[in-house]
Structure formats: structure tokens, C-alpha cells
Design an enzyme around this catalytic site. Structure first.
Site, PDB file in Angstrom:
ATOM      1  CG  LEU A   1      -6.337   7.671  -0.895  1.00  0.00           C
ATOM      2  CD1 LEU A   1      -6.567   9.198  -1.049  1.00  0.00           C
ATOM      3  CD2 LEU A   1      -5.666   6.901  -2.210  1.00  0.00           C
TER       4      LEU A   1
ATOM      5  CG  ASP B   1     -16.072   6.505   3.477  1.00  0.00           C
ATOM      6  OD1 ASP B   1     -15.447   7.082   2.426  1.00  0.00           O
ATOM      7  OD2 ASP B   1     -16.692   5.292   3.439  1.00  0.00           O
TER       8      ASP B   1
ATOM      9  NE  ARG C   1      -3.672   2.048   2.692  1.00  0.00           N
ATOM     10  CZ  ARG C   1      -3.510   2.292   4.070  1.00  0.00           C
ATOM     11  NH1 ARG C   1      -2.905   1.705   5.054  1.00  0.00           N
ATOM     12  NH2 ARG C   1      -4.197   3.446   4.391  1.00  0.00           N
TER      13      ARG C   1
ATOM     14  N   GLY D   1      -9.153   8.380   8.385  1.00  0.00           N
ATOM     15  CA  GLY D   1     -10.287   7.548   8.654  1.00  0.00           C
ATOM     16  C   GLY D   1     -11.074   6.772   7.410  1.00  0.00           C
TER      17      GLY D   1
ATOM     18  NE  ARG E   1      -7.508  -1.261  -4.361  1.00  0.00           N
ATOM     19  CZ  ARG E   1      -7.868  -2.447  -4.260  1.00  0.00           C
ATOM     20  NH1 ARG E   1      -7.870  -3.039  -3.117  1.00  0.00           N
ATOM     21  NH2 ARG E   1      -7.883  -3.231  -5.421  1.00  0.00           N
TER      22      ARG E   1
ATOM     23  CB  SER F   1     -21.773  11.527   1.716  1.00  0.00           C
ATOM     24  OG  SER F   1     -22.942  11.322   2.637  1.00  0.00           O
TER      25      SER F   1
ATOM     26  CG  ASP G   1     -10.625  11.788   7.906  1.00  0.00           C
ATOM     27  OD1 ASP G   1     -10.820  10.729   7.510  1.00  0.00           O
ATOM     28  OD2 ASP G   1     -11.041  12.251   9.006  1.00  0.00           O
TER      29      ASP G   1
ATOM     30  CG  ASN H   1     -14.287   9.049  -1.282  1.00  0.00           C
ATOM     31  OD1 ASN H   1     -14.537   8.612  -2.345  1.00  0.00           O
ATOM     32  ND2 ASN H   1     -14.387   8.365  -0.258  1.00  0.00           N
ATOM     33  CB  THR H   2     -18.448  10.266  -4.426  1.00  0.00           C
ATOM     34  OG1 THR H   2     -17.882   9.330  -5.147  1.00  0.00           O
ATOM     35  CG2 THR H   2     -18.167  11.480  -5.247  1.00  0.00           C
ATOM     36  CG  HIS H   3     -19.732   6.712   1.460  1.00  0.00           C
ATOM     37  ND1 HIS H   3     -18.899   5.524   1.158  1.00  0.00           N
ATOM     38  CD2 HIS H   3     -20.764   6.283   2.053  1.00  0.00           C
ATOM     39  CE1 HIS H   3     -19.270   4.803   1.963  1.00  0.00           C
ATOM     40  NE2 HIS H   3     -20.577   5.147   2.453  1.00  0.00           N
TER      41      HIS H   3
HETATM   42  C1  GAR Z   1     -20.177   5.384  -6.507  1.00  0.00           C
HETATM   43  O1  GAR Z   1     -21.357   5.151  -5.820  1.00  0.00           O
HETATM   44  C2  GAR Z   1     -19.164   5.872  -5.160  1.00  0.00           C
HETATM   45  O2  GAR Z   1     -19.532   6.483  -4.435  1.00  0.00           O
HETATM   46  C3  GAR Z   1     -18.797   4.530  -4.565  1.00  0.00           C
HETATM   47  O3  GAR Z   1     -18.612   3.711  -5.887  1.00  0.00           O
HETATM   48  C4  GAR Z   1     -19.398   3.999  -6.874  1.00  0.00           C
HETATM   49  C5  GAR Z   1     -18.659   4.254  -8.041  1.00  0.00           C
HETATM   50  O4  GAR Z   1     -19.275   4.229  -9.154  1.00  0.00           O
HETATM   51  N1  GAR Z   1     -17.755   4.767  -3.711  1.00  0.00           N
HETATM   52  C6  GAR Z   1     -17.683   4.050  -2.523  1.00  0.00           C
HETATM   53  O5  GAR Z   1     -18.355   3.152  -2.293  1.00  0.00           O
HETATM   54  C7  GAR Z   1     -16.234   4.544  -1.695  1.00  0.00           C
HETATM   55  N2  GAR Z   1     -16.572   4.055  -0.476  1.00  0.00           N
HETATM   56  P1  GAR Z   1     -18.904   4.780 -10.753  1.00  0.00           P
HETATM   57  O6  GAR Z   1     -17.432   3.947 -10.878  1.00  0.00           O
HETATM   58  O7  GAR Z   1     -19.762   4.364 -11.638  1.00  0.00           O
HETATM   59  O8  GAR Z   1     -18.715   6.229 -10.630  1.00  0.00           O
END
Ligand code: GAR
Length: 197
Positions: A92, A144, A64, A142, A90, A135, A140, A106-108
Site C-alpha cells: 500500500l 509485513d 501506485r 514496511g 500490493r 500470521s 505499517d 493483513n494476513t500472511h
Molecule cells: C493468503 O494465504 C494470504 O495470506 C496471502 O495470499 C493468500 C490469499 O488467499 N497473502 C500474502 O501472501 C500477502 N503477502 P485467498 O485469496 O484464497 O484468501
């Protein structure tokens, strides 16, 4: 003009939405490079939009730190103003977070701090909640757990499975991501001052 690097692992549908938004000359940000931890299918979107890309193959958790050093080297070449994790599955390494936070978002697919981690949609379904969400956060060290920049509720419908629910969350995520990037670009959102809402 805010320059953005986007990191993906999968289909890159959020990446594509950002590329489409940024192809409007009036949008105040541009994607300058896309990176992935594998030969992700979403890299095809970068190619279609003529955006350069790189792949740093994930070689396991034991590697990593080395993976992170390689990522840092790529980012140092491109020097984006902002790094967007858009489905990069991943955690980071701390060195990357230390170098780039808070210019690292980051998107979640959940209403953080509910259901963090790699299975936000599955975990919400398993919990039997009637609402989950989407979200955008600052990364950071942690999982999410960084400051929340935007979040919105999405209803869980009777009969939803992981795919149908995720398919309804993703358009919300895309809208939030594009709006957060725009607000950062025009100075409406100060990442250094972001704190959990
Ligand atoms: C998205 O929903 C993103 O938020 C999620 O993976 C998907 C990627 O979709 N990420 C996580 O769950 C991170 N913990 P995509 O490749 O079609 O944009």
C-alpha cells in the site's frame, strides 16, 4: 457492530471464511464492502453474500500513489471501522497506511517475522525449514513488518510443494483472522496498543 472492508487480489478463500463467520448474527463484525486490484475471482464470494464490491485496476508501480488515492476515496465512502488485506498482493502507498493504520490488518502465510513478502510459502520451502506458519499483523510502511496480532506454527511435511503447504496454512490463517476480527470487535484487542510479540 464492527464494520469491515476486505481487500483481495485472488481467490478470496480467507474473505469467504470471514463472510461465513460474519453471517452468524452472534458474530460481532460485518463485512460491508470488498475491494480488489483486479477482476479477482474472489469477488464472486462478495456477490454471493450480497456484499457490494469495487475494483481499482492496478496500473503499475508508477501509478501506485494514484491507485492509493482512489482506494482512499472508496474507503472514505464506506467508512469501515477496519480494513482487512486478505491476499491483496500490493504494497500500500504510504498515504493509505498513514490514513488507516492501525485500523489496517493483513494476513500472511508464514510465521512472521520469518519469510515476509509476496512468496512466504515458497520462501519457507526453499529455506528447508521444518515449520512455518500463519500470521495476522497490523500493516505499517514496511513489508509485513507491523505489529503481530496472532501467529501460529504449521509443520512442513516431507513432499510438500507450494500448493500443499499453502493449503494447510490457509485454514490456520482463516481461524486466526476470524478470531482477530472478533477480538477487535469486542474490544479484547486494542490495535493502537499492538506491538510486536
Ligand atoms: C493468503 O494465504 C494470504 O495470506 C496471502 O495470499 C493468500 C490469499 O488467499 N497473502 C500474502 O501472501 C500477502 N503477502 P485467498 O485469496 O484464497 O484468501
Amino acid at each position: 457492530m464492527l464494520t469491515v472492508a476486505v481487500l483481495i487480489s485472488g481467490a478470496g478463500s480467507n474473505l469467504r471464511a470471514l463472510l461465513e463467520a460474519a453471517s452468524d448474527p452472534a458474530f460481532p463484525a460485518r463485512v460491508i464492502v470488498v475491494g480488489a486490484d483486479r477482476e479477482a475471482s474472489g469477488l464472486a464470494h462478495a456477490e454471493e453474500f450480497g456484499i457490494p464490491s469495487f475494483v481499482i485496476p492496478w496500473a503499475g508501480a508508477a501509478q501506485r500513489e494514484a491507485w492509493g488515492d482512489e482506494l482512499l476515496a472508496h474507503l472514505e465512502v464506506w467508512k469501515p471501522d477496519l480494513v482487512v488485506l486478505s491476499g491483496l498482493m500490493r504494497l500500500l502507498p504510504p498515504a493509505v497506511v498513514a490514513a488507516w493504520a492501525p485500523r489496517l490488518i493483513n494476513t500472511h502465510p508464514a510465521y512472521l517475522p520469518e519469510f515476509p513478502g509476496a512468496h512466504g510459502v515458497r520462501d519457507a520451502l526453499a529455506a528447508g525449514v521444518s515449520q512455518t506458519g500463519a500470521s495476522v499483523i497490523v500493516v505499517d510502511d514496511g513489508v509485513d513488518s507491523g505489529p503481530i496480532l496472532a501467529r501460529e506454527r504449521v509443520s512442513v511435511l516431507p513432499g510438500d510443494d507450494e500448493n500443499t503447504l499453502h493449503d494447510r496454512i490457509k485454514p490456520v490463517e482463516r481461524r486466526l483472522l476470524i478470531d482477530v476480527v472478533r477480538r477487535i470487535a469486542v474490544g479484547e484487542l486494542d490495535l493502537a496498543a499492538a506491538s510486536t510479540i
